[in-house]
Design a protein around this motif. Structure first.
Motif, PDB file in Angstrom:
ATOM      1  N   VAL A 102       0.767  -1.177   0.122  1.00 46.16           N
ATOM      2  CA  VAL A 102      -0.002  -0.069   0.063  1.00 46.16           C
ATOM      3  C   VAL A 102       0.907   1.273  -0.017  1.00 46.16           C
ATOM      4  N   SER A 103       0.466   2.081  -0.862  1.00 44.66           N
ATOM      5  CA  SER A 103       1.307   3.381  -0.735  1.00 44.66           C
ATOM      6  C   SER A 103       0.037   4.492  -0.682  1.00 44.66           C
ATOM      7  N   PHE A 104       0.628   5.424  -0.192  1.00 36.76           N
ATOM      8  CA  PHE A 104      -0.308   6.827  -0.061  1.00 36.76           C
ATOM      9  C   PHE A 104       0.441   8.146  -0.864  1.00 36.76           C
ATOM     10  N   VAL A 105      -0.785   8.851  -1.390  1.00 31.55           N
ATOM     11  CA  VAL A 105      -0.257   9.589  -2.441  1.00 31.55           C
ATOM     12  C   VAL A 105      -1.167  10.999  -1.943  1.00 31.55           C
ATOM     13  N   LEU A 106      -0.628  12.237  -1.874  1.00 36.13           N
ATOM     14  CA  LEU A 106      -1.379  13.287  -1.360  1.00 36.13           C
ATOM     15  C   LEU A 106      -1.928  13.804  -2.599  1.00 36.13           C
ATOM     16  N   SER A 107      -3.069  14.050  -2.637  1.00 36.44           N
ATOM     17  CA  SER A 107      -3.745  14.626  -3.883  1.00 36.44           C
ATOM     18  C   SER A 107      -4.787  15.766  -3.614  1.00 36.44           C
TER      19      SER A 107
END
Length: 658
Positions: free
Chosen positions: A266-271
């Motif tokens: 899992v990876s988190f991306v600032l959107s």
């Protein structure tokens, strides 16, 4: 004493309605109203839904396949009645995320060696193209694929794939969570974990901004893990070798007696996607021009029919009335040859055959139309968004139950009109209208449910839900219908402007069967609906999200106008050829659109659902299509009949009787 009895009934009814509304509101969620704010490191709970396939239309439980189970055990999420009727089964999953904590090579579990039955079931689900559906913060997992230079969107991911008679399972998932920085509004901050949300007044606190989930993407891969590296790894341990997720290749072949290891990252991306816009990826509008074309096409049909109606009213009828009032006998005789609708003045209000059945069908049609308009109206306002699972079905059920009052009122009022004010049969007609369409629905649903039960599908309505539906029917719908019927006995009925002879007038033999024209009239209402009908069918059977309720509301209004105009024109044409049996013909002139809708459903099954396999799947499709056609017939037929009734009453009220 009678007053106190009625007061008790009203109090009990109020309590029942309040309980229904609270039950439906319990599972209600309006997107954008309660954003969940997560701090860095907060746990995010991933939920699993039923396995679905457009190949069979029969949903199954997620844990019916040998997937990893959560360590704390399988727990069902609280469901509303709409979710149960739609076959949704929300359960917890073993996937564990922490806000803005990227993780890779996480070992979820290693399954037991596949038994013969498990391997057989897994092969069947892969052959039938079943999709795994995951949810995070109420957002379904979305998958992007590239084909011919275009990006395609899918919700969920396939269980596996078959390549050259070898079955491969997708056992590694690459998750991407899009997060947006929380923006303060100085009113109320909403903090939630899992499915719960807790309102906490935060004032001007800006020390801990937090994040909101605005996107959830998944990319499935088939990876053949090294068994020797898995011996000492516990659940949620880290795989010691780098896992390369390549969607273009498959490696994890399944066979009887072989274990499957499941992993994820899992990876988190600032959107920059804001909370109110997070559903745009799912609700991206396609085919707007097609919707507008449908509306413009309907407007053209309505304009044409309105012109015909205008000619009938302003020219033909006014001319006929003026000439009938001439005192010259020869002129009158000539006019009678030109226009024959006055010749049936003593028979036009003669009670039709099966009058009670007609009253019941018209009354239930009014209730169904009211339910449809009310539901679509609130859905267009955003109160029944696709983000709120089951809200649309729950809303339809609620409106149908509450509008039983309208059905009882119309049935008794129409029966009194046919019987010149007789109130003796109000209870009988009210009881019949409260059981007519619900009885048809329960019969069809019971039959289809038995097929789903035999298939062990989660689409089968639980027995307890059946009991709840029956209780709602008898505790809310039936009392409201009886109250509406009782009120109609104290309301003025429609008095006929002319008297009916005891001996019926003989109807001249028609040049061609009049019912051919009546059934053919349904093509005009169908022309206003068939384009939108394609989107509705695709939403129901192809898993596409339907959300253009504003267009649908306009189409429904146009459909009602076309049905009214078609029935009015056909009724006038029958009266002109001295056919005074207009009652049922006015009902089916507009109600025949349901026949074309059912034929369209069969066409959709043959040409658009070519992959639909199995007799059970086809019977489920045809059963629900038939139920939808019956509901549309009652609703459109009621519009046509009531329009013709008031038209005929107004027309003969203007005739000067000698």
């Amino acid at each position: 004493m009678g007053f106190f009895n009625r007061l008790k009934i009203l109090l009990l009814l109020s309590v029942s309605i309040s309980y229904l509304i609270l039950e439906i509101a319990d599972g209600y969620y309006l997107p954008g109203s309660y954003p969940h704010k997560y701090d860095v490191g907060d746990r995010l709970s991933v939920k699993v839904n039923s396995l679905t396939s457009i190949d069979t239309e029969i949903p199954y439980g997620y844990y019916s396949l040998p997937f990893c189970k959560p360590l704390e055990g399988i727990k069902d999420k609280a469901e509303n009645i709409g979710e149960l009727l739609m076959g949704d089964r929300i359960e917890n999953s073993p996937y564990r995320f922490k806000m803005f904590k990227n993780e890779t090579e996480i070992v979820l579990c290693k399954s037991n060696p596949l038994s013969s039955d498990e391997f057989k079931t897994l092969r069947e689900r892969i052959d039938e193209m079943y999709q795994v559906n995951l949810n995070l913060d109420n957002l379904p997992a979305i998958r992007y694929t590239r084909k011919d230079g275009y990006f395609l969107r899918w919700t969920g991911y396939p269980v596996g794939i078959k390549v050259k008679d070898v079955y491969y399972v997708f056992n590694h998932l690459k998750f991407t969570v899009l997060a947006h920085k929380h923006e303060h509004n100085n009113v109320v901050g909403v903090i939630g974990t899992g499915d719960g949300a807790e309102l906490i007044t935060r004032g001007n606190d800006t020390n801990n901004d937090g994040y909101m989930v605005v996107g959830f993407e998944v990319q499935p891969c088939s990876v053949n893990h090294d068994v020797s590296l898995l011996q000492d790894i516990k659940p949620y341990g880290k795989y010691s070798k780098s896992i390369i997720c390549n969607p273009a290749s498959v490696a994890m072949a399944v066979s009887e007696g072989r274990s499957v290891t499941y992993t994820y990252e899992v990876s988190f991306v600032l959107s920059d996607i804001k909370w109110p816009s997070r559903w745009d990826a799912y609700l991206k509008m396609e085919g707007a021009k097609v919707h507008w074309f449908s509306i413009l096409n309907s407007l053209m049909v309505i304009t044409f029919l309105a012109g015909v109606v205008l000619v009938i009213f302003l020219r033909t009828i006014r001319r006929d009335l003026a000439r009938y009032e001439e005192l010259d006998e020869a002129q009158t005789q000539m006019n009678e040859e030109l226009s024959g609708w006055k010749l049936v003045v003593s028979d036009v209000f003669r009670a039709p055959d099966h009058a009670e059945l007609l009253c019941v069908m018209v009354a239930d049609g009014c209730r169904i139309l009211g339910m449809a308009v009310s539901t679509i109206f609130f859905a267009a306002l955003g109160f029944m968004s696709p983000a709120s699972r089951g809200a649309l079905i729950s809303g339809m059920l609620m409106f149908y139950l509450l509008l039983g009052f309208i059905a009882g009122f119309v049935a008794v009022w129409l029966r009194r009109t046919l019987e010149a004010g007789n109130n003796r049969s109000w209870f009988s007609i009210s009881s019949k209208v409260s059981c007519f369409f619900p009885g048809i629905s329960f019969s069809i649903l019971t039959f289809l449910n038995s097929l789903l039960w035999a298939s062990q599908s989660t689409g089968a309505i639980p027995f307890t839900t059946f009991i709840i539906l029956i209780l709602l029917w008898f505790c809310i719908s039936v009392p409201l219908t009886l109250i509406g019927g009782l009120l109609a006995t104290r309301t003025r009925f429609l008095k006929y402007p002319v008297r009916t002879n005891q001996i019926p007038r003989q109807i001249p033999p028609p040049r061609f069967p009049s019912w051919v024209l009546v059934l053919g009239a349904g093509t005009l209402p169908f022309g206003t609906l068939f384009i939108e009908l394609f989107f509705i069918m695709s939403s129901i059977w192809l898993g596409r999200v339907y959300y253009v309720f504003g267009f649908l509301l306009v189409v429904i209004v146009l459909l009602v106008m076309v049905c009214a105009e078609v029935s009015l024109v056909l009724t006038y044409m029958h009266l002109c050829v001295e056919d005074w049996k207009w009652w049922w013909k006015s009902f089916f002139a507009s109600g025949s659109v349901s026949g074309y809708i059912f034929l369209y459903s069969v066409n959709y099954l043959v040409f658009d659902l070519r992959s639909l396999s199995g007799t059970v799947s086809a019977m489920i499709f045809l059963g629900y299509s038939f139920l939808m056609a019956v509901a549309i017939m009652l609703a459109t037929g009621a519009v046509g009949f009531l329009t013709s009734l008031f038209f005929v009453h107004r027309l003969f009220s203007s005739v000067k009787i000698d």
